[in-house]
Design a protein around this motif. Structure first.
Motif, PDB file in Angstrom:
ATOM      1  N   ASP A   7       0.863  -1.183   0.000  1.00  0.00           N
ATOM      2  CA  ASP A   7       0.000   0.000   0.000  1.00  0.00           C
ATOM      3  C   ASP A   7       0.896   1.228   0.000  1.00  0.00           C
ATOM      4  O   ASP A   7       1.275   1.741   1.052  1.00  0.00           O
ATOM      5  N   ALA A   9       0.389   4.207  -0.754  1.00  0.00           N
ATOM      6  CA  ALA A   9      -0.132   5.479  -0.233  1.00  0.00           C
ATOM      7  C   ALA A   9       0.353   5.684   1.201  1.00  0.00           C
ATOM      8  O   ALA A   9       0.564   6.811   1.645  1.00  0.00           O
ATOM      9  N   GLY A  61       0.168  10.298  -1.042  1.00  0.00           N
ATOM     10  CA  GLY A  61      -1.036  10.693  -1.774  1.00  0.00           C
ATOM     11  C   GLY A  61      -2.289  10.453  -0.954  1.00  0.00           C
ATOM     12  O   GLY A  61      -2.220   9.984   0.187  1.00  0.00           O
ATOM     13  N   ILE A  62      -3.418  10.784  -1.548  1.00  0.00           N
ATOM     14  CA  ILE A  62      -4.706  10.576  -0.880  1.00  0.00           C
ATOM     15  C   ILE A  62      -5.211   9.175  -1.219  1.00  0.00           C
ATOM     16  O   ILE A  62      -4.584   8.453  -1.992  1.00  0.00           O
ATOM     17  N   HIS A  63      -6.369   8.809  -0.658  1.00  0.00           N
ATOM     18  CA  HIS A  63      -6.954   7.490  -0.927  1.00  0.00           C
ATOM     19  C   HIS A  63      -8.163   7.677  -1.845  1.00  0.00           C
ATOM     20  O   HIS A  63      -9.285   7.891  -1.386  1.00  0.00           O
ATOM     21  N   MET A  64      -7.896   7.611  -3.150  1.00  0.00           N
ATOM     22  CA  MET A  64      -8.948   7.867  -4.148  1.00  0.00           C
ATOM     23  C   MET A  64     -10.165   6.973  -3.924  1.00  0.00           C
ATOM     24  O   MET A  64     -11.301   7.411  -4.058  1.00  0.00           O
ATOM     25  N   SER A  65      -9.904   5.703  -3.595  1.00  0.00           N
ATOM     26  CA  SER A  65     -11.022   4.744  -3.508  1.00  0.00           C
ATOM     27  C   SER A  65     -12.004   5.139  -2.413  1.00  0.00           C
ATOM     28  O   SER A  65     -13.199   4.871  -2.517  1.00  0.00           O
ATOM     29  N   ARG A  66     -11.518   5.794  -1.379  1.00  0.00           N
ATOM     30  CA  ARG A  66     -12.420   6.163  -0.276  1.00  0.00           C
ATOM     31  C   ARG A  66     -13.389   7.264  -0.720  1.00  0.00           C
ATOM     32  O   ARG A  66     -14.548   7.263  -0.327  1.00  0.00           O
TER      33      ARG A  66
HETATM   34  N1  LIG Z   1      -3.374   8.833  -4.670  1.00  0.00           N
HETATM   35  C1  LIG Z   1      -3.480   8.452  -5.967  1.00  0.00           C
HETATM   36  N2  LIG Z   1      -4.005   7.235  -6.252  1.00  0.00           N
HETATM   37  C2  LIG Z   1      -4.108   6.884  -7.560  1.00  0.00           C
HETATM   38  C3  LIG Z   1      -3.720   7.769  -8.587  1.00  0.00           C
HETATM   39  N3  LIG Z   1      -3.990   7.189  -9.774  1.00  0.00           N
HETATM   40  C4  LIG Z   1      -4.527   5.974  -9.494  1.00  0.00           C
HETATM   41  N4  LIG Z   1      -4.590   5.786  -8.157  1.00  0.00           N
HETATM   42  C5  LIG Z   1      -5.066   4.532  -7.550  1.00  0.00           C
HETATM   43  O1  LIG Z   1      -6.176   4.659  -6.682  1.00  0.00           O
HETATM   44  C6  LIG Z   1      -6.250   3.400  -6.027  1.00  0.00           C
HETATM   45  C7  LIG Z   1      -6.963   3.539  -4.731  1.00  0.00           C
HETATM   46  O2  LIG Z   1      -6.131   4.031  -3.721  1.00  0.00           O
HETATM   47  P1  LIG Z   1      -6.526   3.805  -2.173  1.00  0.00           P
HETATM   48  O3  LIG Z   1      -7.787   4.483  -1.890  1.00  0.00           O
HETATM   49  O4  LIG Z   1      -5.357   4.161  -1.313  1.00  0.00           O
HETATM   50  O5  LIG Z   1      -6.807   2.229  -2.234  1.00  0.00           O
HETATM   51  P2  LIG Z   1      -6.651   1.119  -1.092  1.00  0.00           P
HETATM   52  O6  LIG Z   1      -5.267   1.206  -0.500  1.00  0.00           O
HETATM   53  O7  LIG Z   1      -7.068  -0.166  -1.694  1.00  0.00           O
HETATM   54  O8  LIG Z   1      -7.728   1.583  -0.067  1.00  0.00           O
HETATM   55  P3  LIG Z   1      -7.547   1.763   1.504  1.00  0.00           P
HETATM   56  O9  LIG Z   1      -7.217   0.427   2.068  1.00  0.00           O
HETATM   57  O10 LIG Z   1      -8.849   2.332   1.941  1.00  0.00           O
HETATM   58  O11 LIG Z   1      -6.406   2.761   1.673  1.00  0.00           O
HETATM   59  C8  LIG Z   1      -4.844   2.861  -5.920  1.00  0.00           C
HETATM   60  O12 LIG Z   1      -4.813   1.627  -6.593  1.00  0.00           O
HETATM   61  C9  LIG Z   1      -4.015   3.901  -6.670  1.00  0.00           C
HETATM   62  O13 LIG Z   1      -3.019   3.352  -7.484  1.00  0.00           O
HETATM   63  C10 LIG Z   1      -3.150   9.027  -8.245  1.00  0.00           C
HETATM   64  O14 LIG Z   1      -2.754   9.843  -9.106  1.00  0.00           O
HETATM   65  N5  LIG Z   1      -3.047   9.310  -6.916  1.00  0.00           N
END
Ligand SMILES: Nc1nc2c(ncn2[C@@H]2O[C@H](COP(=O)(O)OP(=O)(O)OP(=O)(O)O)[C@@H](O)[C@H]2O)c(=O)[nH]1
Length: 306
Positions: A7, A9, A61-66
């Motif tokens: 992870d 991020a 970076g931020i957590h886009m998926s959230r």
């Molecule tokens: N921050 C960021 N994420 C990106 C970008 N482009 C694509 N992503 C993708 O967005 C996806 C979601 O990120 P997160 O929200 O951190 O996903 P996650 O770690 O599965 O979720 P959590 O466990 O909630 O942190 C990742 O697979 C990143 O690679 C970008 O430019 N910035």
């Protein structure tokens, strides 16, 4: 065997450190149910943008998926209104605990409304482009609403010039002192009688208002109705001949330059006491190949700029 996924991020170092104003996603296709006063909740398909700020300088970076999943909850489990937008913004911030203290959601969609004809009592659909922005900044909510209203504007200069040609034609045709009423009446009903017509153009008022952060519901229809009533010549949905004739009368009685339309809307928005507003009037000229444009703002310190 279960493997742990990396992870980055949380673990990777930022290539370069620093704060960012907004980070998130644009052009998210999002169907939802929109709630606004005096209409039944309506299904729309929006293009969304979702952002948080990144104030932790060394975070990767931020957590886009959230953000994406919070929007999905809004789309599938809720209806969009000021309270649910506030909840989604709150979810953005709480899911970015140490990263962000500001969030925003933007929706662009078309709102289909049933609109009544001018006289015949017929009803038809008309779509209104809506741009809704909800923001939270260190716990303080704000909402902005942008609406486009399309209307017809007839040029006052062209109308005066056309009237002069009609007077000249009358003078030439009826040189004698005493004219027969029936003959004049019939002549007025011909293209020789009304020898010239003024030009009109399809015109669009782009209006942005800042809403009270305490509002318990949106009132999009209230704002559209007020704008259309002020302009008096909104484009029509269902039109029978009697409606078209009334439209011609309304155009003739509401001649306007883009300045006239801008001052009318400015007056209305002042009366309605919006915290701030911005407006742009666009007259898509039929005389010229270019447009006539007027812009106005409320003019408050730190507010919208022209
Ligand atoms: N921050 C960021 N994420 C990106 C970008 N482009 C694509 N992503 C993708 O967005 C996806 C979601 O990120 P997160 O929200 O951190 O996903 P996650 O770690 O599965 O979720 P959590 O466990 O909630 O942190 C990742 O697979 C990143 O690679 C970008 O430019 N910035």
């Amino acid at each position: 065997m279960q493997t742990t996924m990396p992870d980055i991020a949380d673990t990777a170092p930022a290539l370069r450190t620093g704060k960012l104003d907004w980070v998130g996603m644009g052009e998210i296709e999002l169907p939802f149910i929109f709630e606004s006063r005096n209409i039944a909740p309506v299904n729309v398909i929006a293009k969304a943008r979702a952002f948080v700020n990144l104030h932790k300088e060394d975070a990767k970076g931020i957590h886009m998926s959230r953000l994406f999943l919070a929007l999905d909850t809004l789309s599938t489990e809720q209806q969009v209104n000021p309270q649910t937008l506030a909840q989604a913004l709150d979810a953005f911030i709480t899911s970015h605990d140490d990263l962000s203290d500001q969030a925003q959601i933007e929706f662009k969609f078309e709102l289909p409304l049933r609109r009544k004809s001018l006289l015949s009592g017929k009803v038809g659909w008309k779509n209104y482009p809506i741009h809704l922005i909800a923001k939270i900044n260190q716990g303080v909510l704000s909402f902005e609403l942008m609406i486009d209203v399309t209307y017809s504007s007839t040029c006052p200069c062209s109308a005066a010039l056309a009237r002069q040609l009609i007077q000249n034609a009358f003078s030439e045709k009826f040189a004698e002192q005493n004219v027969d009423k029936q003959t004049v009446l019939e002549w007025l009903g011909t293209t020789d009688g009304i020898v010239a017509t003024p030009h009109s153009q399809r015109s669009i008022a782009n209006v942005k208002v800042k809403l009270d952060s305490q509002i318990d519901s949106f009132d999009v229809v209230g704002l559209i109705d007020a704008l259309e009533a002020e302009l008096k010549t909104p484009v029509q949905a269902a039109v029978k001949r009697e409606d078209e004739q009334e439209f011609a009368r309304l155009n003739g009685q509401n001649l306007m330059f883009c300045e006239d339309a801008a001052r009318k809307i400015k007056g209305l928005l002042e009366e309605q006491n919006y915290a701030d507003y911005w407006l742009q009037i666009n007259h898509y000229e039929s005389l010229h190949a270019h447009d006539a444009v007027a812009i106005a703002v409320k003019g408050i310190a730190g507010g919208y700029t022209a």
